[in-house]
Design a protein around this motif. Structure first.
Motif, mmCIF file in Angstrom:
data_model
loop_
_atom_site.group_PDB
_atom_site.id
_atom_site.type_symbol
_atom_site.label_atom_id
_atom_site.label_comp_id
_atom_site.label_asym_id
_atom_site.label_seq_id
_atom_site.Cartn_x
_atom_site.Cartn_y
_atom_site.Cartn_z
ATOM 1 N N PHE A 27 0.818 -1.205 0.000
ATOM 2 C CA PHE A 27 0.000 0.000 0.000
ATOM 3 C C PHE A 27 0.859 1.266 0.000
ATOM 4 N N ILE A 113 -7.993 8.102 0.543
ATOM 5 C CA ILE A 113 -7.124 6.952 0.318
ATOM 6 C C ILE A 113 -6.587 6.961 -1.101
ATOM 7 N N TRP A 137 -4.926 -7.689 3.096
ATOM 8 C CA TRP A 137 -5.758 -6.582 3.556
ATOM 9 C C TRP A 137 -5.091 -5.769 4.663
ATOM 10 N N ILE A 154 -8.649 -2.117 2.905
ATOM 11 C CA ILE A 154 -8.063 -2.039 1.565
ATOM 12 C C ILE A 154 -7.444 -3.388 1.240
ATOM 13 N N PRO A 161 -4.339 -1.840 -5.436
ATOM 14 C CA PRO A 161 -5.586 -2.015 -4.690
ATOM 15 C C PRO A 161 -6.625 -2.698 -5.567
ATOM 16 N N MET A 164 -11.982 -2.194 -1.745
ATOM 17 C CA MET A 164 -12.090 -1.405 -0.527
ATOM 18 C C MET A 164 -13.396 -1.788 0.156
#
Length: 205
Positions: A27, A113, A137, A154, A161, A164
């Motif tokens: 991420f 985000i 996640w 996420i 990604p 969500m």
């Protein structure tokens, strides 16, 4: 035997820890390396029973910070667009445009985000959330109490990604799934300029 068992347990925990850490690493890498993106989404309301409810779908494009076009195509056409200063909501059926200053509106919202600045940990507490549905996640919990969202999940795979999960303070859950995700596409200087549709009523908030 006990020693071997302890080693196996320790190894399992280390492997699990590495797998979980990869979600956060993926991420942070995505946020740092993605200034813009485009793709398609499917949005599903999840019932309290866990069964899927209403579904909508459409496309999105964004450029950090604070510029995006989120277009609902089915079952109803609706547009959310921001040019970095103003947020526009266009309802085609009503032929009405609602505007508001973007300001800090993104803040601790789910939009931050994807579309906000890279300083996510200023507004969210990030934590690992394990693996399920084939995705790694993590949870993003808003630090501000002035938000309707309790927690944002996420799901990532291969540094991108894929989903969500948005849980609000009323116990409702919305699941977003992303497809055709393109990182850093070439976008024109006027890509996020909003043009009021002919004859549309404009309401400023």
């Amino acid at each position: 035997m006990v020693k071997l068992k302890n080693i196996l347990i320790a190894t399992t925990l280390l492997v699990a820890g590495a797998a979980h850490a990869s979600a956060l690493d993926q991420f942070k890498s995505f946020v740092a390396g993605t200034k813009s993106a485009r793709g398609e989404f499917t949005q599903t309301q999840v019932m309290k029973s866990g069964k899927p409810g209403k579904t909508s779908s459409g496309t999105f494009v964004f450029s950090r910070p604070g510029k995006f076009i989120w277009t609902y195509q089915k079952p109803y056409e609706q547009l959310l667009q921001a040019d970095g200063e103003t947020l526009y909501l266009y309802d085609k059926d009503l032929n009405q445009v609602t505007t508001r200053k973007l300001g800090g509106a993104l803040g601790s919202s789910p939009a931050a985000i994807l579309f906000g600045s890279n300083d996510l940990e200023k507004n969210f507490t990030l934590s690992e959330a394990g693996t399920h549905d084939g995705l790694e996640w993590l949870h993003a919990t808003p630090k501000s109490k002035d938000t309707t969202f309790e927690q944002i999940g996420i799901g990532l795979k291969d540094g991108m990604p894929q989903a969500m999960e948005l849980k609000d303070n009323f116990g409702q859950t919305v699941l977003l799934k992303f497809t055709s995700f393109q990182r850093n596409p070439a976008l024109g200087a006027q890509a996020f300029k909003f043009d009021v549709p002919k004859g549309a009523e404009v309401v400023n908030q």
